[in-house]
Design a protein around this motif. Structure first.
Motif, PDB file in Angstrom:
ATOM      1  N   ARG A 126       0.810  -1.223   0.000  1.00  0.00           N
ATOM      2  CA  ARG A 126       0.000   0.000   0.000  1.00  0.00           C
ATOM      3  C   ARG A 126       0.840   1.269   0.000  1.00  0.00           C
ATOM      4  O   ARG A 126       0.331   2.343  -0.311  1.00  0.00           O
ATOM      5  CB  ARG A 126      -0.922   0.011   1.221  1.00  0.00           C
ATOM      6  N   PHE A 127       2.126   1.149   0.335  1.00  0.00           N
ATOM      7  CA  PHE A 127       2.981   2.327   0.445  1.00  0.00           C
ATOM      8  C   PHE A 127       4.337   2.060  -0.205  1.00  0.00           C
ATOM      9  O   PHE A 127       4.772   0.904  -0.306  1.00  0.00           O
ATOM     10  CB  PHE A 127       3.184   2.711   1.919  1.00  0.00           C
ATOM     11  N   SER A 149       1.610   6.829  -0.905  1.00  0.00           N
ATOM     12  CA  SER A 149       0.592   5.784  -0.945  1.00  0.00           C
ATOM     13  C   SER A 149       0.532   5.249  -2.367  1.00  0.00           C
ATOM     14  O   SER A 149       0.835   5.956  -3.327  1.00  0.00           O
ATOM     15  CB  SER A 149      -0.776   6.329  -0.536  1.00  0.00           C
ATOM     16  N   ASP A 151      -1.809   3.554  -5.251  1.00  0.00           N
ATOM     17  CA  ASP A 151      -3.161   3.236  -5.712  1.00  0.00           C
ATOM     18  C   ASP A 151      -3.204   1.761  -6.097  1.00  0.00           C
ATOM     19  O   ASP A 151      -2.451   1.311  -6.948  1.00  0.00           O
ATOM     20  CB  ASP A 151      -3.539   4.105  -6.911  1.00  0.00           C
ATOM     21  N   GLN A 152      -4.082   0.992  -5.467  1.00  0.00           N
ATOM     22  CA  GLN A 152      -4.087  -0.450  -5.648  1.00  0.00           C
ATOM     23  C   GLN A 152      -4.632  -0.896  -6.998  1.00  0.00           C
ATOM     24  O   GLN A 152      -4.462  -2.050  -7.392  1.00  0.00           O
ATOM     25  CB  GLN A 152      -4.889  -1.107  -4.520  1.00  0.00           C
ATOM     26  N   LEU A 160       2.915  11.296   0.580  1.00  0.00           N
ATOM     27  CA  LEU A 160       2.378  11.412   1.931  1.00  0.00           C
ATOM     28  C   LEU A 160       3.132  12.462   2.736  1.00  0.00           C
ATOM     29  O   LEU A 160       2.606  13.506   3.072  1.00  0.00           O
ATOM     30  CB  LEU A 160       2.442  10.059   2.640  1.00  0.00           C
ATOM     31  N   ASP A 200      -1.163   4.581   8.543  1.00  0.00           N
ATOM     32  CA  ASP A 200      -1.475   5.207   7.261  1.00  0.00           C
ATOM     33  C   ASP A 200      -0.250   5.383   6.382  1.00  0.00           C
ATOM     34  O   ASP A 200      -0.315   6.052   5.343  1.00  0.00           O
ATOM     35  CB  ASP A 200      -2.150   6.562   7.497  1.00  0.00           C
ATOM     36  N   GLY A 201       0.879   4.792   6.806  1.00  0.00           N
ATOM     37  CA  GLY A 201       2.089   4.852   6.018  1.00  0.00           C
ATOM     38  C   GLY A 201       2.918   6.096   6.199  1.00  0.00           C
ATOM     39  O   GLY A 201       3.945   6.262   5.525  1.00  0.00           O
TER      40      GLY A 201
END
Length: 339
Positions: A126-127, A149, A151-152, A160, A200-201
């Motif tokens: 995710r990061f 972050s 995008d999956q 970030l 949240d990374g």
């Protein structure tokens, strides 16, 4: 021309590649790569639409850094994140790589970054984190680390935050296996550091730091310490740092909860004088460590005692063909997930 296959301790065979398109890589020792968008300094890959979980006992950055079709069952493509030096490179290049055709499709270029020379994925995918290999950050003698972050769906990056790396010229970043900290090697000032990560990374405070001291035999490249990489062992109990300037692999007790670094009881092992250890790779079971020696273009092998974090020299194999006399530098060493 590529050198012949040779036997390497801990692996059935050693593949020393000059081509990037092999379907199976046991260990990839990258000498250097120059493409139309500048000097490529670090590449990581992620399989899109994955389950977000790393392989057992290994981080995403370790398990997806090879061009390995077999490790990603059923995947038709991977997302590539390519770090570069600016201004010749524009930033972080994001590509989709088709595993069947070998074709690259550009997704985006993340600009506005200074020397994002090495990148690493979080275990969840995710990061992503990059070093900013500079000597001055916000008026201090330091480089920086930037978090994104991922995008999956598309693989695109969104910045970030950014923090000091704690030293000049950071050239390497890895993510702890539990995803709670990053580890950074500061080449310019010869130090290593650990920074916390939140859920949240976001990059947080510095939790660990160590300054290397000393020199080795090459007066041009080894007059002072140059930490070139640091990463946790497969058990996430020790952190090992390759220092090109010292010809040593330094071992730290790594507290995964607090992110602290403490010199191990046996704090280091010497490599071949003048070899310039750069990057390291563990065999998946953690029994062997492989080191790319930049200055001599060799792979050094060490037996690793996992319970106490000690290293025993075992073998050194040249990356170069017999009779090769041109200049050369070794850059990367990666182990195949199968071991």
């Amino acid at each position: 021309a590529c050198p012949p296959m040779e036997t390497l301790a801990g692996f059935g065979e050693l593949s020393l590649h000059c081509r990037a398109m092999e379907k199976r890589i046991t260990i990839c020792c990258v000498v250097g790569l120059i493409m139309s968008f500048g000097v490529v300094t670090g590449i990581v890959m992620a399989t899109p639409e994955g389950n977000g979980e790393p392989e057992r006992g290994r981080s995403m950055s370790e398990s997806t850094n090879t061009l390995n079709v077999e490790a990603e069952a059923g995947a038709d493509s991977v997302i590539m994140y390519i770090g570069t030096y600016t201004p010749k490179g524009e930033g972080i290049y994001v590509y989709s790589f088709d595993l069947k055709s070998g074709e690259f499709t550009k997704i985006e270029t993340v600009t506005g970054l200074q020397n994002p020379s090495f990148v690493a994925l979080h275990p969840t995918g995710r990061f992503l984190y990059t070093v900013n290999e500079v000597r001055d950050f916000e008026g201090q003698k330091s480089g920086a680390v930037t978090g994104f972050s991922v995008d999956q769906s598309s693989g695109k990056l969104k910045q970030l935050n950014q923090k000091s790396s704690g030293g000049m010229g950071p050239c390497f970043v890895s993510v702890a296996h539990d995803g709670k900290h990053i580890l950074v090697a500061n080449y310019g000032s010869g130090s290593v550091a650990v920074l916390s990560l939140d859920e949240d990374g976001l990059l947080g405070k510095m939790t660990g730091f160590a300054q290397h001291e000393g020199s080795s035999i090459d007066p041009r490249r080894q007059a002072s310490p140059h930490a070139h990489s640091i990463q946790p062992d497969p058990a996430n109990r020790f952190a090992l740092a390759a220092d090109l300037g010292l010809d040593k692999i330094l071992v730290y007790k790594y507290d995964a909860a607090s992110g602290s670094l403490t010199p191990n009881q046996v704090p280091w092992v010497e490599s071949v004088p003048g070899s310039g250890p750069r990057h390291i790779a563990f065999r998946p079971d953690g029994r062997y460590l492989y080191v790319a020696d930049e200055l001599t273009s060799a792979v050094s092998v060490f037996r690793y005692e996992r319970s106490v974090g000690t290293l025993q020299p075992s073998q050194t194999v040249s990356m170069l063909p017999v009779g090769f006399e041109d200049g050369n530098s070794a850059a990367e060493c990666l182990g195949h997930p199968s071991g």
